[in-house]
Design a protein around this motif. Structure first.
Motif, PDB file in Angstrom:
ATOM      1  N   MET A 206      22.559   7.630 -15.266  1.00 13.57           N
ATOM      2  CA  MET A 206      23.483   8.562 -14.600  1.00 13.57           C
ATOM      3  C   MET A 206      23.668   9.829 -15.426  1.00 13.57           C
ATOM      4  O   MET A 206      23.772  10.932 -14.875  1.00 13.57           O
ATOM      5  CB  MET A 206      24.847   7.893 -14.388  1.00 13.57           C
ATOM      6  N   GLY A 207      23.738   9.651 -16.748  1.00 14.68           N
ATOM      7  CA  GLY A 207      23.847  10.807 -17.636  1.00 14.68           C
ATOM      8  C   GLY A 207      22.650  11.731 -17.450  1.00 14.68           C
ATOM      9  O   GLY A 207      22.796  12.948 -17.338  1.00 14.68           O
ATOM     10  N   LEU A 208      21.464  11.141 -17.366  1.00 12.27           N
ATOM     11  CA  LEU A 208      20.241  11.917 -17.107  1.00 12.27           C
ATOM     12  C   LEU A 208      20.347  12.669 -15.786  1.00 12.27           C
ATOM     13  O   LEU A 208      19.980  13.840 -15.695  1.00 12.27           O
ATOM     14  CB  LEU A 208      19.028  10.979 -17.039  1.00 12.27           C
ATOM     15  N   GLY A 209      20.862  11.962 -14.768  1.00 15.49           N
ATOM     16  CA  GLY A 209      21.007  12.578 -13.455  1.00 15.49           C
ATOM     17  C   GLY A 209      21.879  13.816 -13.509  1.00 15.49           C
ATOM     18  O   GLY A 209      21.531  14.867 -12.968  1.00 15.49           O
ATOM     19  N   VAL A 210      23.025  13.681 -14.191  1.00 12.16           N
ATOM     20  CA  VAL A 210      23.944  14.822 -14.322  1.00 12.16           C
ATOM     21  C   VAL A 210      23.266  15.945 -15.106  1.00 12.16           C
ATOM     22  O   VAL A 210      23.319  17.115 -14.722  1.00 12.16           O
ATOM     23  CB  VAL A 210      25.250  14.386 -15.030  1.00 12.16           C
ATOM     24  N   PHE A 211      22.586  15.593 -16.190  1.00 16.48           N
ATOM     25  CA  PHE A 211      21.910  16.573 -17.037  1.00 16.48           C
ATOM     26  C   PHE A 211      20.862  17.351 -16.241  1.00 16.48           C
ATOM     27  O   PHE A 211      20.808  18.572 -16.275  1.00 16.48           O
ATOM     28  CB  PHE A 211      21.252  15.851 -18.221  1.00 16.48           C
ATOM     29  N   PHE A 212      20.054  16.634 -15.481  1.00 17.55           N
ATOM     30  CA  PHE A 212      18.994  17.294 -14.715  1.00 17.55           C
ATOM     31  C   PHE A 212      19.571  18.205 -13.645  1.00 17.55           C
ATOM     32  O   PHE A 212      19.058  19.281 -13.385  1.00 17.55           O
ATOM     33  CB  PHE A 212      18.051  16.254 -14.079  1.00 17.55           C
ATOM     34  N   ARG A 213      20.670  17.738 -13.012  1.00 16.44           N
ATOM     35  CA  ARG A 213      21.239  18.511 -11.916  1.00 16.44           C
ATOM     36  C   ARG A 213      21.867  19.808 -12.428  1.00 16.44           C
ATOM     37  O   ARG A 213      21.693  20.867 -11.831  1.00 16.44           O
ATOM     38  CB  ARG A 213      22.298  17.689 -11.185  1.00 16.44           C
ATOM     39  N   TYR A 214      22.568  19.746 -13.555  1.00 14.61           N
ATOM     40  CA  TYR A 214      23.296  20.930 -14.018  1.00 14.61           C
ATOM     41  C   TYR A 214      22.480  21.798 -14.957  1.00 14.61           C
ATOM     42  O   TYR A 214      22.423  23.009 -14.816  1.00 14.61           O
ATOM     43  CB  TYR A 214      24.610  20.525 -14.697  1.00 14.61           C
TER      44      TYR A 214
END
Lengths: 163, 423
Positions: A34-42
């Motif tokens: 999930m952390g990766l997901g947030v990182f990639f999105r922002y």
């Protein structure tokens, strides 16, 4: 040192059962994903499609495998207000009846999970194409582990009584 | 239908674990009515295979990490330097610290079990009677699930198909209102019983405690601000909160090590699993209710009794209060939300407003016997017997009822902020 829920830290290490270790690993994994997901999105402005799906499936596994932990530690939420008012002898009988009901429900779930997996064996998940049965298996593993933990309590008790 | 609710009631009263009580009642209903039982597994899978529910483990984890990182002491010290000098100082400190902590934790139990221990100890050391200390600690921790983040609101939003972002924002003003009313009752007791106060803190002390707690104080701003600003979704906010808590505990304060992180992970996944399996079983239960039109029948019945929206809201409040007193919080949300949804739309009650009303009702239930979980936690950490705890908590129900009436009568208290933010 006591944690908020009043558990002893050293005791937690000692009591870390296999199902606990799996769930801890899963929780850390979905945090990273999930952390990766947030990182990639922002930061990279590029949404990853698979992070959401993987995380959801991780949560399904935590739910059902963690169920075994809660069965072992008798921490599933229940309303035991009535039971407390009953005489001890009846309370003991009631406890067995309750465990029997838990057992029936867990077996019901396990059996029907096997049946549904038989139907779904060609289905795959939308984003990463994971066979959906790999995820449904969480319910099977979890309920079986829970049944083992439930039975284990009775075996331990009868062994104690023998001595 | 009588069979469904009858078996559920019997199982619950006997003390069958809630998820089994709900699931087994549903399963028996399926079998009796010849509905394909495979639906049970399918519903218990689909019900938790939902993205917004990922906020559940992470908000639990964030709250527990914050507690384990010892930020509670810093929060308390900061709050104390601000309001400690008012009469009954530590009572006010207690409320303010809980208010700040509620911006980083999603459950009342995390507030009571972590911060509560710090608050209780400080109040006892200064000679407050245990009853008062326990009462205000319990009451102030119920602000936790009203102010975002909130586990209860996440579950309500998922089951009721309501925007979790809006629910979060809607809780802010009612939560502040709770704090105000609690301050009022503390002030009343403090004057009547001549409770002690701290010497006024100098500006230097305030700035020292502020700097010491700065990183922790930033957490609610990151979470609440991030959601209001539309920068992050509630689920993402939960992930950010965990990462930030780890940053504070491991790098900044160096209070977290492998031991306590592991134990926090252990506790958190267990709480998650316990909550989620109830969600799973309730989704199955809800599926039956929808199939059997129970919810719309309930709305029909209500329409015959109550002609106006506020009549309906009054009746719903009574139902929720009773349910909250006799049932576990999350279980009530799970069972009642699908049943009540058509009633809300029939009377034009905003489901966002109702979510806040529901959670506050359930917080009152959390503080009342026979199954108020908060009472058990307080009795344990306060080392007081259960009946004394119940007596101690009782007067603090009054300010909560005042807030409940206010937010029921004036929906705009909850709704103006989400309307401002989301249009």
């Amino acid at each position: 040192m006591e944690s908020p829920q009043g558990l002893d830290y050293r005791q937690i290490w000692r009591e870390l059962a296999p199902e606990d270790a799996i769930c801890v690993a899963l929780l850390v994994s979905i945090l990273i994903v999930m952390g990766l997901g947030v990182f990639f999105r922002y930061v990279l402005n590029d949404s990853l499609t698979w992070t959401e799906e993987i995380s959801r499936y991780g949560l399904v596994y935590i739910t059902y495998i963690g169920c075994a932990t809660a069965v072992r530690r008798r921490s599933h939420i229940r309303i035991d207000l009535m039971a407390r008012l009953l005489p001890p002898a009846i309370q003991r009988v009631l406890a067995v009846i309750i465990d029997l009901l838990v057992f029936v429900f867990l077996v019901f779930l396990a059996v029907n999970t096997i049946r549904i997996m038989d139907v779904l064996w060609t289905s795959r998940s939308a984003a990463i194409g994971l066979p959906i049965n790999y995820v449904y298996a969480a319910i099977l593993f979890g309920t079986v582990a829970s049944v083992i933990r439930l039975a284990g309590q009775y075996l331990a008790r009868s062994r104690r009584d023998d001595r | 239908m009588i069979i469904l609710f009858g078996t559920l009631a019997v199982f619950l009263v006997l003390g069958v674990p809630v998820f089994v009580a709900i699931g087994l009642a549903a399963a028996i209903y399926l079998v009796i009515n010849d509905i394909p039982v495979l639906i049970s597994v399918q519903q218990m899978f689909d019900g938790i295979d939902k993205f917004p529910l990922l906020a559940v483990p992470f908000f639990i984890l964030a709250g527990n990490l914050m507690n384990a990182a010892g930020i509670t002491d810093r929060l308390f010290a900061f709050a104390r330097s601000l309001v400690g000098h008012v009469r009954g100082g530590l009572g006010h400190v207690n409320i303010l610290a809980s208010l700040i902590f509620s911006g980083m934790s999603g459950t009342a139990i995390a507030d009571a079990g972590g911060l509560g221990t710090v608050e209780l100890k400080a109040m006892r050391d200064q000679g407050y009677d245990t009853g008062f200390a326990i009462g205000i600690t319990a009451a102030s921790s119920t602000i936790g699930p009203i102010i975002p983040p909130s586990l209860a609101m996440v579950v309500y939003g998922v089951v009721g198909n309501v925007s979790i972002g809006k629910l979060f924002v809607a809780g802010i003003v009612p939560g502040l209102l709770m704090a105000v009313c609690l301050h009022a009752i503390v002030f009343y007791f403090a004057v009547r019983r001549d409770y002690p106060r701290d010497p006024r803190a100098s500006l230097r002390q305030v700035s020292r405690t502020f700097r010491s707690g700065f990183l922790a104080l930033l957490t609610p701003i990151i979470i609440v601000g991030g959601i209001i600003g539309g920068v992050v979704t509630p689920t993402e906010a939960a992930v950010v909160a965990v990462l930030y808590a780890l940053f504070i505990g491991v790098i900044a304060y160096r209070t977290l090590n492998v031991d306590n992180v592991l134990s926090v992970l252990r506790e958190s996944f267990e709480t998650t699993a316990i909550t989620m399996i109830m969600v799973a079983a309730s989704v199955l239960f809800g599926w039956i209710l929808v199939r059997e039109n129970v919810a719309s029948q309930f709305a029909q019945t209500m329409l015959e009794f109550a002609t106006e929206a506020w009549h309906a809201l009054l009746i719903l409040n009574v139902i929720l209060l009773i349910a909250g007193i006799f049932m576990e919080t999350i279980a009530v949300i799970l069972i009642l939300t699908p049943i009540l949804a058509p009633t809300l739309s029939a009377y034009g009650i905003d489901p966002v407003h109702f979510g806040v009303v529901m959670v506050l009702n359930l917080m009152i239930g959390l503080m009342t016997p026979p199954i108020g979980l908060l009472l058990f936690v307080m009795a344990r950490i306060g080392k007081l017997d259960l009946f004394a705890t119940i007596r101690a908590v009782f007067p603090f129900l009054l300010p909560l009822f005042v807030v409940l009436i206010l937010i029921s009568v004036f929906p705009w208290i909850s709704l103006f902020l989400p309307r401002l933010v989301y249009g």
